[in-house]
Design a protein around this motif. Structure first.
Motif, PDB file in Angstrom:
ATOM      1  N   ARG A  11       0.818  -1.215   0.000  1.00 37.01           N
ATOM      2  CA  ARG A  11       0.000   0.000   0.000  1.00 37.01           C
ATOM      3  C   ARG A  11       0.854   1.269   0.000  1.00 37.01           C
ATOM      4  NH1 ARG A  11      -4.293   0.115   4.428  1.00 37.01           N
ATOM      5  NH2 ARG A  11      -5.159   1.641   2.966  1.00 37.01           N
TER       6      ARG A  11
ATOM      7  N   SER B 289      -1.168  -8.315   8.023  1.00 37.68           N
ATOM      8  CA  SER B 289      -2.252  -7.495   7.496  1.00 37.68           C
ATOM      9  C   SER B 289      -1.704  -6.130   7.122  1.00 37.68           C
ATOM     10  CB  SER B 289      -3.376  -7.328   8.524  1.00 37.68           C
ATOM     11  OG  SER B 289      -4.358  -6.424   8.046  1.00 37.68           O
ATOM     12  N   SER B 290      -2.229  -5.580   6.038  1.00 40.97           N
ATOM     13  CA  SER B 290      -1.892  -4.214   5.645  1.00 40.97           C
ATOM     14  C   SER B 290      -2.996  -3.235   6.031  1.00 40.97           C
ATOM     15  CB  SER B 290      -1.648  -4.136   4.135  1.00 40.97           C
ATOM     16  OG  SER B 290      -0.481  -4.838   3.789  1.00 40.97           O
ATOM     17  N   GLU B 291      -3.996  -3.732   6.769  1.00 44.35           N
ATOM     18  CA  GLU B 291      -5.083  -2.860   7.201  1.00 44.35           C
ATOM     19  C   GLU B 291      -5.264  -2.827   8.704  1.00 44.35           C
ATOM     20  OE1 GLU B 291      -8.764  -3.689   5.252  1.00 44.35           O
ATOM     21  OE2 GLU B 291      -8.027  -3.120   3.264  1.00 44.35           O
ATOM     22  N   VAL B 292      -4.975  -3.948   9.394  1.00 44.47           N
ATOM     23  CA  VAL B 292      -5.180  -4.033  10.841  1.00 44.47           C
ATOM     24  C   VAL B 292      -3.815  -3.961  11.538  1.00 44.47           C
ATOM     25  CG1 VAL B 292      -6.108  -5.404  12.734  1.00 44.47           C
ATOM     26  CG2 VAL B 292      -7.266  -5.385  10.514  1.00 44.47           C
TER      27      VAL B 292
ATOM     28  N   SER C 283      -7.491   0.240  12.524  1.00 44.54           N
ATOM     29  CA  SER C 283      -7.690   0.017  11.099  1.00 44.54           C
ATOM     30  C   SER C 283      -7.101   1.191  10.325  1.00 44.54           C
ATOM     31  CB  SER C 283      -9.181  -0.097  10.762  1.00 44.54           C
ATOM     32  OG  SER C 283      -9.378  -0.045   9.345  1.00 44.54           O
ATOM     33  N   VAL C 284      -6.319   0.855   9.285  1.00 40.03           N
ATOM     34  CA  VAL C 284      -5.840   1.888   8.358  1.00 40.03           C
ATOM     35  C   VAL C 284      -6.400   1.614   6.958  1.00 40.03           C
ATOM     36  CG1 VAL C 284      -3.774   2.559   9.636  1.00 40.03           C
ATOM     37  CG2 VAL C 284      -3.660   0.620   8.054  1.00 40.03           C
ATOM     38  N   LYS C 285      -7.598   1.032   6.929  1.00 37.47           N
ATOM     39  CA  LYS C 285      -8.249   0.817   5.639  1.00 37.47           C
ATOM     40  C   LYS C 285      -8.329   2.131   4.870  1.00 37.47           C
ATOM     41  CE  LYS C 285     -12.365  -1.228   3.542  1.00 37.47           C
ATOM     42  NZ  LYS C 285     -13.652  -1.938   3.806  1.00 37.47           N
ATOM     43  N   ASP C 286      -8.728   3.200   5.570  1.00 38.58           N
ATOM     44  CA  ASP C 286      -8.614   4.550   5.030  1.00 38.58           C
ATOM     45  C   ASP C 286      -7.406   5.182   5.707  1.00 38.58           C
ATOM     46  OD1 ASP C 286      -8.691   7.215   4.379  1.00 38.58           O
ATOM     47  OD2 ASP C 286     -10.815   7.491   4.846  1.00 38.58           O
ATOM     48  N   PRO C 287      -6.255   5.283   5.020  1.00 36.60           N
ATOM     49  CA  PRO C 287      -5.034   5.750   5.692  1.00 36.60           C
ATOM     50  C   PRO C 287      -5.102   7.199   6.143  1.00 36.60           C
ATOM     51  CG  PRO C 287      -4.677   5.598   3.325  1.00 36.60           C
ATOM     52  CD  PRO C 287      -6.027   4.981   3.597  1.00 36.60           C
TER      53      PRO C 287
ATOM     54  N   PRO D  22      -7.395   6.821  10.260  1.00 34.41           N
ATOM     55  CA  PRO D  22      -7.259   5.589  11.053  1.00 34.41           C
ATOM     56  C   PRO D  22      -8.328   5.530  12.145  1.00 34.41           C
ATOM     57  CG  PRO D  22      -5.137   6.685  10.776  1.00 34.41           C
ATOM     58  CD  PRO D  22      -6.181   7.647  10.302  1.00 34.41           C
TER      59      PRO D  22
END
Length: 409
Positions: A263, A331-334, A348-352, A355
């Motif tokens: 990402r 994980s690249s999101e959690v 969560s960094v789903k939306d960087p 967070p």
């Protein structure tokens, strides 16, 4: 222990261990059904059988030489790598923790006279309960601090070597694990005193805590010196791609830089290093590295806010992150993070750019203090976290032993 004892959200208690009455844990690796735990004050490494995570049990303890700590370690393949360095909190040495975090190591240590081991010890762990020492790499200086090793030929470490102001980046050739060799070095210009360099900073501690290597880049955390991105495609000659430091105006203490390269992000945790937030409230940063020569900070994690943690005592704020190692949860999101007196946190960094906190678990105060420093508060200080493939969290503390937890998100 009943779960009602814990402040928690979306995390369940699984088990607890006092690690054989050595409750002062720092870095932890879980490998082949065993947990390897480096200690801050107990001068050694504890081995726990966690093949049944509901019933962890101590099976071994590896003592270090006198006045030597082994608080950081790495387990990969059939090898366990353990640092050796001067234990600054040994009773006949003792460096004040305020000095340790604010001055270069060359300033705070040197007048003391003590025997200690400095270097890297290598153990064979084909039999995981019984590590067998097979190699030792001595260094001239105060020793190593933390390592990154996931198997293969090279390990990467921070090392306090003679002639330098503090810990620098080194590359270790592990081709022969019985005889590791330093083959590469890099430091922030100004750190090589023996080479005639003079620091351009004062009143801060520029020292590599450690670097995480992904692909051919090393992402280094330099305490008050910020973040570096190094090209290590030639391990014998690391090259600087970028250096970013937000201290000042922010408070420094950069501890862990976790790359999420799929990402083009790096998560950077700045450690709180003073009691009651006297060094300011620290942050975990999200950094965009699409252009590796120009890292850009785009957001910060929300800080724990369900109580006044600055008033709680001890250290508050980020310490370490689960590092997405091979054979662990990835994980690249959690993101899993320890926040010292605020326990373990999940984000969560789903939306960087925004967070969000997903979960937390704040254990109760330790019943026993292993920390000999008289000014240390008897509060939880969650230190390191390892998350296994099954999603179990293994969380250490300077005094409170090991908590095994399960994230329910």
């Amino acid at each position: 222990m009943a779960s009602e004892q814990f402040a928690r959200k979306n995390i369940d208690f699984v088990a607890y261990s006092d690690q054989g009455d050595r409750g002062d844990g720092v870095q932890i690796m879980v490998h082949k059904g065993h947990a390897y735990i480096g200690h801050m004050f107990s001068n050694g490494v504890t081995v726990l059988d966690v093949s049944d995570p509901k019933r962890p049990r101590p099976v071994n303890f590896i003592a270090t030489p006198p006045n030597t700590w082994s608080l950081h370690l790495q387990a990969a393949e059939d090898l366990l790598l353990v640092i050796n360095a001067v234990n600054i909190y040994s009773p006949n040495i003792h460096i004040d923790k305020t000095d340790y975090y604010t001055k270069s190591f060359a300033e705070t240590f040197g007048g003391q006279r003590a025997d200690f081991a400095a270097g890297l010890r290598v153990f064979n762990i084909a039999d995981p309960a019984h590590p067998r020492e097979i190699g030792f790499m001595p260094v001239k200086g105060f020793g190593l601090h933390r390592i990154w090793y996931v198997g293969g030929r090279y390990a990467y470490a921070s090392a306090s070597l003679a002639g330098y102001t503090d810990h620098i980046f080194i590359v270790i050739d592990m081709a022969d694990p019985t005889s590791p060799q330093v083959v590469g070095k890099w430091w922030i210009p100004g750190m090589w005193q023996a080479g005639g360099e003079t620091p351009t900073w004062s009143g801060w501690r520029y020292a590599l805590h450690h670097a995480i290597v992904a692909g051919n880049r090393a992402y280094g955390s330099w305490r008050d010196g910020g973040l570096t991105v190094l090209d290590v495609s030639d391990p014998t000659s690391p090259q600087l791609l970028a250096h970013r430091n937000w201290n000042p105006p922010f408070g420094g203490g950069t501890h862990t830089s976790l790359p999420l390269l799929d990402r083009n992000l790096v998560i950077v945790a700045d450690e709180g290093v003073a009691d009651n937030c006297e060094d300011g409230v620290k942050h975990t940063w999200v950094v965009d590295v699409r252009e590796p020569t120009n890292p850009v900070t785009i957001s910060t994690f929300p800080n724990p806010a369900e109580e006044d943690y600055c008033a709680k005592g001890g250290h508050f704020g980020p310490h370490n992150l689960h590092e997405n190692r091979p054979d662990s949860f990835q994980s690249s999101e959690v993101i899993f993070a320890t926040y010292q007196n605020a326990g373990i946190r999940v984000y969560s960094v789903k939306d960087p750019f925004r967070p969000e906190e997903l979960a937390y678990f704040v254990p109760p105060a330790p019943k026993k203090m292993y920390d000999p420093r008289p000014q240390s508060a008897q509060v939880i200080q969650s230190c390191d976290v390892f998350v296994d493939k099954q999603g179990l969290l293994y969380v250490t503390d300077y005094n409170a032993g090991l908590y095994i937890l399960e994230y329910k998100g």
